[in-house]
Structures are given as structure tokens and as C-alpha cells.
Enzyme design. Structure first.
Site, PDB file in Angstrom:
ATOM      1  N   GLU A 152       6.928  -0.728   4.668  1.00  0.00           N
ATOM      2  CA  GLU A 152       5.849  -0.618   5.659  1.00  0.00           C
ATOM      3  C   GLU A 152       6.056  -1.523   6.869  1.00  0.00           C
ATOM      4  OE1 GLU A 152       2.019  -0.949   3.708  1.00  0.00           O
ATOM      5  OE2 GLU A 152       2.095   1.157   3.164  1.00  0.00           O
ATOM      6  N   GLU A 309       3.846   6.488  -1.725  1.00  0.00           N
ATOM      7  CA  GLU A 309       2.824   5.715  -2.435  1.00  0.00           C
ATOM      8  C   GLU A 309       1.476   6.401  -2.308  1.00  0.00           C
ATOM      9  OE1 GLU A 309       2.300   1.676  -1.151  1.00  0.00           O
ATOM     10  OE2 GLU A 309       4.434   1.335  -0.910  1.00  0.00           O
TER      11      GLU A 309
HETATM   12  C1  GLA Z   1       1.149  -0.659   0.712  1.00  0.00           C
HETATM   13  C2  GLA Z   1       2.391  -1.389   0.261  1.00  0.00           C
HETATM   14  C3  GLA Z   1       2.401  -1.704  -1.199  1.00  0.00           C
HETATM   15  C4  GLA Z   1       1.049  -2.093  -1.691  1.00  0.00           C
HETATM   16  C5  GLA Z   1       0.060  -1.014  -1.370  1.00  0.00           C
HETATM   17  C6  GLA Z   1      -1.325  -1.277  -1.917  1.00  0.00           C
HETATM   18  O1  GLA Z   1       1.273   0.678   0.798  1.00  0.00           O
HETATM   19  O2  GLA Z   1       3.569  -0.738   0.618  1.00  0.00           O
HETATM   20  O3  GLA Z   1       3.331  -2.739  -1.393  1.00  0.00           O
HETATM   21  O4  GLA Z   1       0.667  -3.273  -1.078  1.00  0.00           O
HETATM   22  O5  GLA Z   1      -0.036  -0.914   0.026  1.00  0.00           O
HETATM   23  O6  GLA Z   1      -2.224  -0.292  -1.496  1.00  0.00           O
END
Ligand code: GLA
Ligand code: ZN
Length: 673
Positions: A152, A309
Site C-alpha cells: 500500500e 485483501e
Molecule cells: C491494509 C494493509 C494491511 C492491513 C489492512 C487492515 O490493507 O495492507 O497490512 O493493515 O489494511 O485493514
């Protein structure tokens, strides 16, 4: 290089797995539970930089070796992260250049994550070195199906290194100070620059009085481009490092949908496969979630993407961690697939015990076994995806309608300083997206570089910035028979946020056949109205006062001193038509209006619409698949016109029947040909 879908045989199922946070005796139990849940992929090594590199020249892969071997023995595929989303504490202490300076001008200390300055020589050196070492070490692990660079990416930095890099970036872009002074309109407020070194970063210490309030939008715009490029450069350096050693393995980094700081349309050009993290607010409408999926698909040029995710249950960082109701995780997983995802992945596999994500859901909860609702739902979906196999893998969506979305336009609109503080580009996009979505009309979100020739309809809400050449692209599109829709406050500036003089909407004026003389801003509690097709609709936010220069008025304002002036117009241009909607209205208007426009260009819905039931299509060599998603809490009935079979149950439905759908139910219908 192989396509991602050549490396897998089904929609992969799994997610972030952090065994390094757990004693080894737990790992075996994890493997057993993964099998039980139909998990076949794990994302490893997302935040292990400090563990792998304990000091300057020391690397220790022992634990990761164990993990890599364990998952390989258990037939799990791996999405291998490079761990560069958070730097080690010792590195920050020893090389403070890696720490960011924030918008307020404060030098950060070590802490949190996504915390490295993109122009730090230390970060660049060590991140690339780590990526390379990982690729060298694990290159022969056949089960690695995709690289996950960093995590991210985002944020900004305003340090000295960034300032110098900004000057270099500007020099490269504008060549001369004369040109720079021109595009930034520095004669305003006596800003003329005589030396590149006089240029400073625009933040709270210089041009900004708030984050989105700048005295010089041109400078801010360039900074945002520069910052996005700087971070992209970090991604690209790691990309090259792993690619050199494992050219066959596709590379991604996890994006975040409508994330303001990074121009993902530019990023998409450097990614082998797009992946993104979907964390909708609990009350997000299906259309709002769908729009993000379509944006992500568009960023990847329409190719399938990865759902990297999502939470199996709650998202701890939401204000209220409402549970995903029974069936919702499955429904949202299929919604991603319905819009082009070739994976269903979670954050995370086992719920952590300490720090800020201990109340974030995971497949395996704190209780530690498979005897939970979330686990059971996960396992059920796991079995279902195994059964689905490779049927829809690689399938694409052929949309005839496109909505234009552009990051530069977004940035420019967020700091316009007028005509209203309520301007919200995303909300305007959603108005139009939702109207198509509820009518089951597939739509692509396209950027300035995307080819328009495959579309019949192009909608560009709030096309405030007309980039050089884009008017010509639209002109060609319409001339050749395309239908173009745009709205109030469009065609105003060029890519430097410099107003195009000679009358709004600038270079779009001939295409639209109108002149917008003035713009009236309405506060939230005020509205005008206009008539369209025999009904009256609200006019809100902004009302352009337009004169026809050949366009026909389809609706006129009803109140105030501009009553009688056109509010909706259409102009015949070449073989096509160009519509202008001079104000913001409500969902009922957008729905009816776009229904008329779609009819005009023979775009037909996939199925007749049923309230709360989303319908999408994907196609590949195995056939054409209609995804039906019942977002309602009640049963729904959907009328189908063609004979088809449900890939999830093997049930056959004959043409002209009504399919009954369970609350939160999903059907993937293969159309018989
Ligand atoms: C993001 C991050 C993860 C985690 C999630 C939790 O997407 O990439 O490492 O912190 O949020 O929602
Ligand atoms: Zn910096």
C-alpha cells in the site's frame, strides 16, 4: 513473462499470512486449518524487513526459509512480498534521511509504517537490495505466483531530498524557468522565480493554508504529480530488481481504489497485474464498491485483477467495527470476481494479538480453531471456489459505456479555491456510475490515455481539466458517431490549471454547441430546478448559465433570474451527439437521463433490473458468464431471457424463466450458445 492466470488453475484463495508473529508450533495447525478452508495461496513477508536485515550488512533468512519450505510442502502458492513497506528502526536511527518530513514541515521519528521518504538514498539502496536478495534466494520456488512489492504505497514527503528532487523533476519537465513561470502563472502575487533553487515544496510552510487549500494550484498539482512519480520510482526500482532474476513471475503492488495521493492510471502501466485492497464502509452501496473494482480493472487496461485483501469479518480501523453479516463476505468476494478479480484474498489468516490490528478479523480468530462463524463461511467459500475451478479465470468484460476519471483532474478539483467548497469529483462520478449500475449496464472507468474506439458512450462528469489533446480525442470520438456526456464546470482549465480563455467550456465549446457564461454556486440548503421530459428535477451544487450555440435544450431552469435558460442540452456533432448537464441533480434524473442516452446509442442492459440485484458479465474462451448478486436481505426474482446453467450448483434454467435468488445469494450463469 507468464500472465498471472497462466500460473494458477483456479481463483486463488487465501491472503496475508504472518507466521513470523507466532511460535512455530502454531504453524502446523495453521496448515491444517488452511486445508480445511480450501486456502491455496498465502501472501508472505509483508512486514519482515527488520527481521531479515538486523543491521547494515547482515541478512538472516532462516525464518523465512522455514516458512517458505513449510508452505511449499503444504502445496500452497505464494504471493511474495518484498517487505519494504516499513523500514527497520536501526536504519532510521543510523540514516535519518529515510524518515519523512510531513505536510506541516515536521521531521518524523521512527514509527508506524509506509514511512520511508521515496527520495531517500538509503531507502532506495536498501529496498532494492532486499528485493534482489529475496529474488535470488527464492527464484526456484515454483509456487511463487506473484511478487508483491512493498505494501500500500502512499503518503507524501517534504524533506530536503524531496525538495531537490522536485527541482530536478521540474527542470526535466519544463526545461526553462521562463516556461515554469508561465505555467505556474507566477506573475500573480509576485512569485517570479529566477533560480531553480528558489523553488520550495508547497506545504503548510509555504503555499498552503490547509491540505487542499493552496495559493498556487499549479505548484500543488506539480508536487502531487512529482510525489506520485517519486513513489512510483521506488516501486519500479524494486520491480526491475526482481524481474531481472525471475522474469517469469508477474509483479504487483496492492493499490487502494480511489486513493488520492497516487496516480494509479500512470502506475498501472508499470504493473504486470493490478491488485487492490477492498475495505468498503459498512454502509457502502453495491454501486460504490463496484465502481472501485471497475476503476481498478480500468487501471490495468481492462485485464483481470487480483483482490489482494478484504476482511473476512470486521475492519478494525472503521469507526464502528460492524460484523459482516452472514453471507456478506461471500457476496462481496463474488462481487469482486464479477467485476474482474481472479483471486479472493483476505487480510489476514490469523488474527494478531498485539498492536493496532488485534481487533481486525482474520480467517482464524483469537480462539485459535476453526469453530467460528467466520471460519465456517470462509471454508464454505473455499470449497465452492475449488469447484468453480478455472472456468471464469482470465475472463474480461466488454463494456460499451465508459466513464472518464482522471487523477490530475481530481487533484485540480480538490484545490480549486471556488466555485464551491462542496465540490466532490468522486461523488459526481458516482452519480453517473450508479445510474448505469442500477440498470445493469457494464461500464469501464477510463483515463486520458485509454482508447475510446471500442465505446459507444463516454461520460465525463466534471471534466474541469481538458488536457492538451483530449478535446481532440473527444471531437474524433463524437464525429465518428460516439455519444459524449459532460457536466457543469467542464472544459475550464488546461493541465496546468490555467484557465482556457474565450468562453467556457473552452475547447469543448464547439463539440457541445454551448457557451457557459456564468456559474452559480448553491449552498447545501438551496436548490433550483429544471424540467426534463415532462418532469421536474432538482438543480443543486452548481448551475452553469449557458447559451445555446447550436445545441438543443432538453431541459430549462425554472427558478431565479436564469429561469428559462438551458439546464440540459444536446448537440449534433458529426455522426454523434454531445450532451451537457449544466447542474447536479438527483438519482431519479440520472437514471432516466442515462436510460434515454443509452437507448440513443443502442446500449442495452444485461438483464431487466431488479432492485438490489447486481448483474455483471465476464467472457473468456469457456463462454459468457452472467454474475447475479442479490444484495437484498430478502429473496429476489430475476427474469432470464436465455437458457443458462449456474456454475455454482449446476442447475439449468431455461429461457423465459424467473430465477429465485436467496438473500445475499449469488449465481454465476453460463449462457448456453
Ligand atoms: C491494509 C494493509 C494491511 C492491513 C489492512 C487492515 O490493507 O495492507 O497490512 O493493515 O489494511 O485493514
Ligand atoms: Zn523526502
Amino acid at each position: 513473462m507468464k500472465r498471472y492466470s497462466d500460473k494458477v488453475q483456479k481463483i486463488v484463495y487465501g491472503g496475508d499470512y504472518n507466521p513470523e508473529q507466532w511460535p512455530e508450533d502454531i504453524w502446523k495447525e495453521d496448515m491444517r486449518l488452511f486445508k480445511e478452508a480450501g486456502i491455496d495461496i498465502v501472501t508472505l513477508n509483508v512486514f519482515s524487513w527488520a527481521a531479515i536485515q538486523p543491521s547494515e550488512d547482515e541478512y538472516d533468512f532462516a525464518r523465512l526459509d522455514k516458512i517458505m519450505n513449510l508452505v511449499r510442502e503444504n502445496d500452497l502458492k505464494v504471493c511474495l512480498a518484498t517487505s519494504t513497506g516499513a523500514h527497520p528502526a536501526w536504519m532510521a536511527k543510523r540514516h535519518p534521511d529515510i524518515l519523512r518530513v510531513d505536510f506541516e514541515g515536521r521531521k518524523r521519528k521512527f514509527g508506524a509504517r509506509h514511512n520511508s521518504c521515496p527520495n531517500s538514498p538509503t531507502y532506495q539502496k536498501y529496498s532494492v537490495r532486499l528485493a534482489k536478495k529475496l529474488a535470488q534466494r527464492y527464484k526456484d520456488y515454483e509456487n511463487i505466483v506473484v511478487w508483491h512489492i512493498s505494501n500500500e504505497y502512499g503518503g507524501e514527503c517534504y524533506c530536503e531530498n524531496c525538495e531537490q528532487a522536485f527541482r530536478r523533476w521540474l527542470k526535466e519537465k519544463y526545461k526553462t524557468l521562463e516556461e515554469l513561470n508561465r505555467v505556474w502563472n507566477t506573475s500573480f502575487w509576485g512569485h517570479t522565480f529566477y533560480d531553480w533553487d528558489e523553488i520550495v515544496l508547497p506545504n503548510a510552510l509555504s503555499e498552503h493554508f490547509e491540505y487542499d487549500r493552496s495559493t498556487f494550484q499549479g505548484i500543488t498539482l506539480d508536487y502531487r504529480r512529482f510525489n506520485s512519480d517519486s513513489i512510483l520510482n521506488c516501486y519500479r526500482m524494486e520491480y526491475e530488481a526482481v524481474k531481472e532474476i525471475t522474469p517469469e513471475i508477474p509483479v504487483t503492488t496492492n493499490l487502494m481504489g480511489f486513493y488520492p495521493a497516487l496516480d494509479y492510471q500512470k502506475w498501472g502501466r508499470y504493473m504486470d497485474v493490478i491488485s487492490w485492497d477492498n475495505y468498503p464502509e459498512v454502509d457502502a452501496t453495491p454501486a460504490k464498491i463496484a465502481m472501485q473494482h471497475d476503476l481498478m480493472r480500468g487501471v490495468g487496461g481492462g485485464k483481470p485483477f487480483l483482490l489482494m485483501e478484504q476482511t473476512p469479518g470486521v475492519t478494525n480501523w472503521h469507526d464502528y467495527c460492524a460484523l459482516k453479516r452472514p453471507g456478506v463476505m461471500r457476496l462481496l468476494s463474488y462481487q469482486a470476481v464479477a467485476h474482474g478479480a481472479d483471486s479472493v484474498m483476505f487480510f489476514q489468516m490469523r488474527r494478531s494479538i498485539g498492536a493496532c490490528e488485534k481487533y481486525h478479523s482474520a480467517v482464524i480468530d483469537h480462539v485459535g480453531n476453526g469453530d467460528t462463524r467466520v471460519f465456517r463461511e470462509t471454508a464454505k467459500l473455499g470449497k465452492e471456489l475449488q469447484r468453480l475451478g478455472d472456468f471464469v479465470l482470465g475472463a474480461v468484460t466488454e463494456a460499451k459505456a465508459a466513464i472518464y476519471f482522471d487523477w490530475d483532474n481530481w487533484w485540480a478539483l480538490t484545490c480549486t479555491a471556488g466555485p464551491t467548497v462542496d465540490l466532490d469529483y468522486k461523488a459526481q462520478i458516482l452519480d453517473y456510475y450508479q445510474a448505469l449500475h442500477t440498470q445493469n449496464i457494464p461500464v469501464d472507468l477510463v483515463g486520458a490515455e485509454d482508447d475510446l474506439s471500442k465505446y459507444k458512450l463516454l461520460i465525463a462528469p466534471l471534466l474541469y481539466m481538458t488536457k492538451t489533446g483530449y478535446d481532440e480525442k473527444i471531437r474524433k470520438f463524437v464525429r465518428e458517431g460516439g455519444i459524449f456526456v459532460t457536466t457543469f464546470f467542464s472544459g475550464i482549465v488546461d493541465e496546468h490549471d490555467l484557465v482556457i480563455t474565450g468562453g467556457y467550456p473552452g475547447k469543448l465549446r464547439d463539440i457541445l454547441g454551448i457557451w457557459a457564461e456564468e456559474i452559480d454556486a448553491l449552498p447545501e440548503d438551496k436548490e433550483n430546478c429544471f424540467d426534463y421530459n415532462g418532469s421536474r428535477y432538482p438543480a443543486r451544487l452548481l448551475c452553469d448559465l449557458i447559451h445555446s450555440e447550436g445545441a438543443r435544450a432538453l431541459g430549462t431552469y425554472q427558478k431565479d433570474f436564469y429561469a428559462g435558460m438551458p439546464a440540459v442540452t444536446v448537440n449534433e456533432f458529426g455522426k454523434g451527439k454531445a450532451y451537457y448537464v449544466a447542474t447536479r441533480s438527483d438519482a431519479a434524473f440520472y437514471r432516466l437521463f442515462l436510460q434515454d442516452v443509452c437507448e440513443e446509442c443502442s446500449i442495452t442492459p444485461l438483464l431487466g433490473d431488479v432492485e438490489g440485484v447486481e448483474v455483471t458479465v465476464r467472457e473468456n474462451e469457456n463462454g459468457r458468464f452472467l454474475f447475479l448478486l442479490n444484495h437484498n436481505d430478502a429473496f429476489a426474482e430475476v427474469y432470464i431471457e436465455e437458457t443458462c446453467s449456474d456454475l455454482l450448483t449446476d442447475e439449468t434454467f431455461f429461457e423465459g424463466t424467473r430465477i429465485k435468488m436467496e438473500p445475499k445469494g449469488v449465481k454465476i450463469l453460463k449462457i448456453s450458445r
